[in-house]
Design a protein around this motif. Sequence first.
Motif, short mmCIF file in Angstrom:
data_model
loop_
_atom_site.label_atom_id
_atom_site.label_comp_id
_atom_site.label_asym_id
_atom_site.label_seq_id
_atom_site.Cartn_x
_atom_site.Cartn_y
_atom_site.Cartn_z
N ASP A 34 57.00 -30.34 -69.31
CA ASP A 34 57.03 -28.88 -69.26
C ASP A 34 55.63 -28.30 -69.09
OD1 ASP A 34 58.64 -26.57 -69.31
OD2 ASP A 34 58.16 -26.20 -71.41
N TRP A 35 54.69 -28.78 -69.92
CA TRP A 35 53.32 -28.25 -69.86
C TRP A 35 52.63 -28.57 -68.53
CZ3 TRP A 35 52.40 -24.70 -73.20
CH2 TRP A 35 52.82 -24.78 -74.53
N LEU A 36 52.95 -29.74 -67.96
CA LEU A 36 52.24 -30.20 -66.75
C LEU A 36 53.02 -29.95 -65.46
CD1 LEU A 36 50.88 -33.62 -68.09
CD2 LEU A 36 49.59 -31.50 -67.76
N GLY A 37 54.24 -29.45 -65.58
CA GLY A 37 55.04 -29.16 -64.39
C GLY A 37 55.51 -30.41 -63.67
N VAL A 38 55.88 -31.44 -64.43
CA VAL A 38 56.37 -32.70 -63.86
C VAL A 38 57.88 -32.77 -64.04
CG1 VAL A 38 56.28 -35.22 -64.03
CG2 VAL A 38 54.20 -33.86 -64.35
N SER A 39 58.61 -33.07 -62.96
CA SER A 39 60.08 -33.10 -63.04
C SER A 39 60.64 -34.51 -63.19
CB SER A 39 60.69 -32.44 -61.79
OG SER A 39 60.25 -33.11 -60.61
N ASP A 40 59.86 -35.53 -62.84
CA ASP A 40 60.37 -36.91 -62.89
C ASP A 40 60.01 -37.55 -64.23
OD1 ASP A 40 61.44 -36.69 -60.39
OD2 ASP A 40 59.74 -37.63 -59.37
N PRO A 73 49.72 -36.32 -63.15
CA PRO A 73 50.75 -37.34 -62.92
C PRO A 73 51.86 -36.84 -62.02
CG PRO A 73 51.06 -36.34 -65.07
CD PRO A 73 49.79 -35.76 -64.51
N ASP A 74 52.44 -37.76 -61.26
CA ASP A 74 53.64 -37.46 -60.47
C ASP A 74 54.90 -37.78 -61.27
OD1 ASP A 74 52.16 -36.93 -57.96
OD2 ASP A 74 51.69 -39.08 -58.07
N VAL A 75 54.78 -38.79 -62.14
CA VAL A 75 55.91 -39.26 -62.94
C VAL A 75 55.43 -39.47 -64.37
CG1 VAL A 75 57.62 -41.10 -63.26
CG2 VAL A 75 56.90 -40.46 -60.94
N ILE A 76 56.26 -39.10 -65.34
CA ILE A 76 55.97 -39.38 -66.73
C ILE A 76 56.99 -40.39 -67.25
CG2 ILE A 76 55.97 -38.42 -69.08
CD1 ILE A 76 54.69 -35.92 -67.97
N ARG A 136 54.91 -51.08 -58.88
CA ARG A 136 53.93 -50.84 -57.81
C ARG A 136 53.39 -49.40 -57.77
NH1 ARG A 136 58.08 -53.72 -56.35
NH2 ARG A 136 59.20 -51.89 -55.60
N PRO A 137 53.01 -48.82 -58.91
CA PRO A 137 52.47 -47.46 -58.90
C PRO A 137 51.06 -47.43 -58.33
CG PRO A 137 52.29 -48.39 -61.08
CD PRO A 137 53.04 -49.41 -60.27
N LYS A 138 50.66 -46.26 -57.90
CA LYS A 138 49.29 -46.08 -57.42
C LYS A 138 48.31 -46.18 -58.58
CE LYS A 138 46.28 -42.70 -55.13
NZ LYS A 138 46.22 -41.34 -54.50
N GLU A 139 48.67 -45.57 -59.71
CA GLU A 139 47.79 -45.55 -60.87
C GLU A 139 48.63 -45.30 -62.12
OE1 GLU A 139 43.56 -43.43 -62.15
OE2 GLU A 139 44.89 -42.42 -60.73
N GLY A 159 52.74 -45.41 -54.63
CA GLY A 159 52.01 -44.19 -54.32
C GLY A 159 52.04 -43.14 -55.41
N LYS A 160 52.68 -43.44 -56.55
CA LYS A 160 52.83 -42.46 -57.61
C LYS A 160 51.77 -42.65 -58.71
CE LYS A 160 56.83 -40.87 -56.01
NZ LYS A 160 57.01 -39.46 -55.53
N ARG A 161 51.30 -41.53 -59.22
CA ARG A 161 50.45 -41.55 -60.41
C ARG A 161 51.37 -41.41 -61.62
NH1 ARG A 161 47.74 -38.37 -56.71
NH2 ARG A 161 48.78 -36.54 -57.59
N VAL A 162 51.29 -42.37 -62.52
CA VAL A 162 52.24 -42.45 -63.64
C VAL A 162 51.52 -42.25 -64.97
CG1 VAL A 162 53.95 -43.89 -64.81
CG2 VAL A 162 53.71 -44.02 -62.32
#
Length: 238
Positions: free
Chosen positions: A62-68, A43-46, A127-130, A99-102
């Motif tokens: 934290d585990w996946l290294g996602v900042s958003d 994911p790009d965003v959680i 409008r997310p990508k996925e 364009g973001k994977r959520v």
Amino acid sequence: MYINWVGTYLNVPKIPVKVVTFDEIVEWSRKLAEKIKESNWQPDVIVAVARGGYVPARLLCDWLGVSDLLSVQVVHWPSAAQIAEKAYVKYPINVDLSGKRVLVVDDIVDTGDSIELAKKSLEECCRPKEVKTAALQVITSVAKFMPDFYAVEVREWIWFAYQWNAVEDATGFIMKIVKETGKTEWCLDELIQAHLEWYGSEYVEKRFGYMLYALDMLVKRGYIKLSKCLASPNIAVR
């Protein structure tokens, strides 16, 4: 602490309760992150489903290294072990996620209404990508919507008492006893006995301090009255 109590509230509704430790939450979130990694999807965003999804979502960041990290609030359980007639999005988000994977995250999926609503809300407004979904636990016997990822399968319904809503649970459990019995004046011994028989010794032993805290609030707000116990029950505490 062990409590042995000869009960008198024999014809009361029993609610199975499992007290969840923070160590279990950390382990389940790690296991969930590993499953997501093994799927080769990142994911790009959680997005946390507020409010239960806040802590699991932050741990997954934290585990996946996602900042958003964002959140959407879906109301489904108004108080402990009491379900609303229909889940609804109380506070949606409206940001451009083109364009973001959520990844939408909740603590537990029972019916699945909350996380499914959150997913649909994001797909319609942002409008997310996925969009994919994840939860620490799924109660598969009642789930109508299954998340894409989960750490623990629960086969039979049980109320999981998480640390982040300990006082809220304690308040809801006390008020459920008051509502079901129609009794608004209790001595502390009677109320503890009712808790033992409704919610079990594990809950009473591990959440006793929260029960007292919630009780104090409810007394001050006039929802319940405390009286002096006329006789002490048979209690053994060690």
